[in-house]
Motif scaffolding. Sequence first.
Motif, PDB file in Angstrom:
ATOM      1  N   ASP A  92      38.754  23.303  49.826  1.00 18.71           N
ATOM      2  CA  ASP A  92      39.682  22.890  50.872  1.00 18.71           C
ATOM      3  C   ASP A  92      41.045  23.583  50.782  1.00 18.71           C
ATOM      4  O   ASP A  92      41.976  23.241  51.516  1.00 18.71           O
ATOM      5  N   HIS A  93      41.182  24.548  49.890  1.00 18.33           N
ATOM      6  CA  HIS A  93      42.439  25.288  49.791  1.00 18.33           C
ATOM      7  C   HIS A  93      42.583  26.214  50.992  1.00 18.33           C
ATOM      8  O   HIS A  93      41.595  26.764  51.498  1.00 18.33           O
ATOM      9  N   GLU A  94      43.809  26.429  51.447  1.00 13.40           N
ATOM     10  CA  GLU A  94      44.024  27.241  52.645  1.00 13.40           C
ATOM     11  C   GLU A  94      43.523  28.678  52.481  1.00 13.40           C
ATOM     12  O   GLU A  94      43.055  29.293  53.443  1.00 13.40           O
ATOM     13  N   LEU A  95      43.594  29.207  51.272  1.00 15.48           N
ATOM     14  CA  LEU A  95      43.129  30.577  51.058  1.00 15.48           C
ATOM     15  C   LEU A  95      41.605  30.681  51.077  1.00 15.48           C
ATOM     16  O   LEU A  95      41.061  31.775  51.282  1.00 15.48           O
ATOM     17  N   ALA A  96      40.924  29.571  50.857  1.00 12.42           N
ATOM     18  CA  ALA A  96      39.459  29.589  50.826  1.00 12.42           C
ATOM     19  C   ALA A  96      38.860  29.904  52.185  1.00 12.42           C
ATOM     20  O   ALA A  96      37.676  30.253  52.285  1.00 12.42           O
ATOM     21  N   GLN A  97      39.652  29.788  53.240  1.00 19.61           N
ATOM     22  CA  GLN A  97      39.153  30.070  54.584  1.00 19.61           C
ATOM     23  C   GLN A  97      39.172  31.561  54.901  1.00 19.61           C
ATOM     24  O   GLN A  97      38.671  31.987  55.941  1.00 19.61           O
ATOM     25  N   GLN A  98      39.759  32.363  54.008  1.00 18.87           N
ATOM     26  CA  GLN A  98      39.884  33.797  54.265  1.00 18.87           C
ATOM     27  C   GLN A  98      38.823  34.577  53.486  1.00 18.87           C
ATOM     28  O   GLN A  98      38.513  34.243  52.341  1.00 18.87           O
ATOM     29  N   SER A  99      38.313  35.588  54.098  1.00 20.62           N
ATOM     30  CA  SER A  99      37.290  36.413  53.451  1.00 20.62           C
ATOM     31  C   SER A  99      37.900  37.402  52.469  1.00 20.62           C
ATOM     32  O   SER A  99      37.222  37.897  51.574  1.00 20.62           O
ATOM     33  N   GLU A 100      39.171  37.719  52.642  1.00 16.55           N
ATOM     34  CA  GLU A 100      39.854  38.655  51.745  1.00 16.55           C
ATOM     35  C   GLU A 100      41.211  38.083  51.376  1.00 16.55           C
ATOM     36  O   GLU A 100      41.937  37.559  52.234  1.00 16.55           O
ATOM     37  N   ILE A 101      41.549  38.156  50.097  1.00 18.92           N
ATOM     38  CA  ILE A 101      42.809  37.618  49.605  1.00 18.92           C
ATOM     39  C   ILE A 101      43.537  38.711  48.830  1.00 18.92           C
ATOM     40  O   ILE A 101      42.957  39.351  47.941  1.00 18.92           O
ATOM     41  N   SER A 102      44.795  38.934  49.172  1.00 20.18           N
ATOM     42  CA  SER A 102      45.591  39.951  48.486  1.00 20.18           C
ATOM     43  C   SER A 102      46.418  39.303  47.382  1.00 20.18           C
ATOM     44  O   SER A 102      46.643  38.086  47.367  1.00 20.18           O
ATOM     45  N   TRP A 103      46.893  40.127  46.462  1.00 13.57           N
ATOM     46  CA  TRP A 103      47.756  39.631  45.394  1.00 13.57           C
ATOM     47  C   TRP A 103      49.020  38.993  45.964  1.00 13.57           C
ATOM     48  O   TRP A 103      49.525  38.003  45.438  1.00 13.57           O
ATOM     49  N   GLN A 104      49.536  39.555  47.065  1.00 15.36           N
ATOM     50  CA  GLN A 104      50.769  39.047  47.666  1.00 15.36           C
ATOM     51  C   GLN A 104      50.605  37.606  48.133  1.00 15.36           C
ATOM     52  O   GLN A 104      51.562  36.828  48.121  1.00 15.36           O
ATOM     53  N   GLN A 105      49.387  37.230  48.502  1.00 18.96           N
ATOM     54  CA  GLN A 105      49.155  35.883  49.005  1.00 18.96           C
ATOM     55  C   GLN A 105      49.176  34.814  47.906  1.00 18.96           C
ATOM     56  O   GLN A 105      49.134  33.627  48.194  1.00 18.96           O
ATOM     57  N   MET A 165      35.211  31.672  44.878  1.00 16.27           N
ATOM     58  CA  MET A 165      35.763  32.836  44.184  1.00 16.27           C
ATOM     59  C   MET A 165      35.877  33.996  45.152  1.00 16.27           C
ATOM     60  O   MET A 165      34.971  34.250  45.938  1.00 16.27           O
ATOM     61  N   ARG A 166      37.018  34.678  45.109  1.00 10.65           N
ATOM     62  CA  ARG A 166      37.240  35.862  45.932  1.00 10.65           C
ATOM     63  C   ARG A 166      37.807  36.985  45.068  1.00 10.65           C
ATOM     64  O   ARG A 166      38.662  36.745  44.200  1.00 10.65           O
ATOM     65  N   THR A 167      37.364  38.197  45.336  1.00 11.50           N
ATOM     66  CA  THR A 167      37.971  39.358  44.685  1.00 11.50           C
ATOM     67  C   THR A 167      39.362  39.577  45.260  1.00 11.50           C
ATOM     68  O   THR A 167      39.550  39.557  46.473  1.00 11.50           O
ATOM     69  N   LEU A 168      40.349  39.765  44.399  1.00 11.02           N
ATOM     70  CA  LEU A 168      41.703  40.045  44.847  1.00 11.02           C
ATOM     71  C   LEU A 168      41.817  41.506  45.273  1.00 11.02           C
ATOM     72  O   LEU A 168      41.314  42.407  44.596  1.00 11.02           O
TER      73      LEU A 168
END
Length: 309
Positions: free
Chosen positions: A176-189, A262-265
């Motif tokens: 339920d974390h907001e970043l979990a809805q994104q397919s790609e996550i950057s270090w800046q996020q 889990m997402r690759t940064l």
Amino acid sequence: MNVSIRQLNAFIKVADNGSFTRASEQMHLTQSAVSGLIKELETNLEIVLFDRTTRQLSLSTVGRNLLPQARRVLNEMHLFVNEASSLTSLAQGQVRLAVSQFAASSMPAVVAQFTKEYPDISVSLLDCSAENVLEHIQNIEVDLGVGVELSFMEVDDDVSADLLYQLPFCVVMPNDHELAQQSEISWQQLLGTPLITLNGPINEQVTAELDEAVATHIQQARYQVNFMSTALEITRQGFGITLCLPYMPEVIDWVSANGLQMRTLSQPVKMRRFFIYQRSSRGLSPASIIFKQFLQTYFDSHFNDLQSF
């Protein structure tokens, strides 16, 4: 000069225990016999190895300097015996392996699989810091070492390194974390989100060449723990998100089974490289060659294709 293996063994045992009594118990000899071996060694070398008082026994300056070399000589003899035995069959022998923290987590499963295929080859496992992996190899205490990439300043000229596998740094977060809805996550996020990181030098490689604000955020993480299992559990409880390496299939399975993702940064994708180390100046025993080849094949099929989740 007539220095014997028994004398060197006695020297090491007494030095390690700081006591003739405890050394004699380990060697299954009388205290006077061990004392006699030390006296013979000192006489042969014309030196004093121990400073003795009525209350204390300690290494002399000469003894401290000679102890590492004594260990190497004794390890060379053990290696000689093991290699002589293994030459009778390519499927027999002993392999001594040193592994650093992350490699140690995945190695028991590897050794278990190897043992099924080569039941007559014994593999001993020593877990330690990345720097100590090299020390054990240089002192001939192990045949092979597996650990993270080290700078050329830390690697002796007599140690060779072969790339074994590499893994991307990832981030783990609740479903339920907001970043979990994104397919790609950057270090800046990661900025503005409570972080859970591991203590130790791993943070130095994580933050190398990252934006200063991101690097500072990682280095000053709200929660800094010693074990990945702790970091993942704190993440599951909703205290933040954690940096992770997908170093075991079991970790990936645990993440998905416990309401985490889990997402690759990315930007950039940063890889953590793991190497297999050995002495350059000595050939491996047949058993060690088989085990090294098995490691390379195993990790080729289990780890090198882990690029995204």
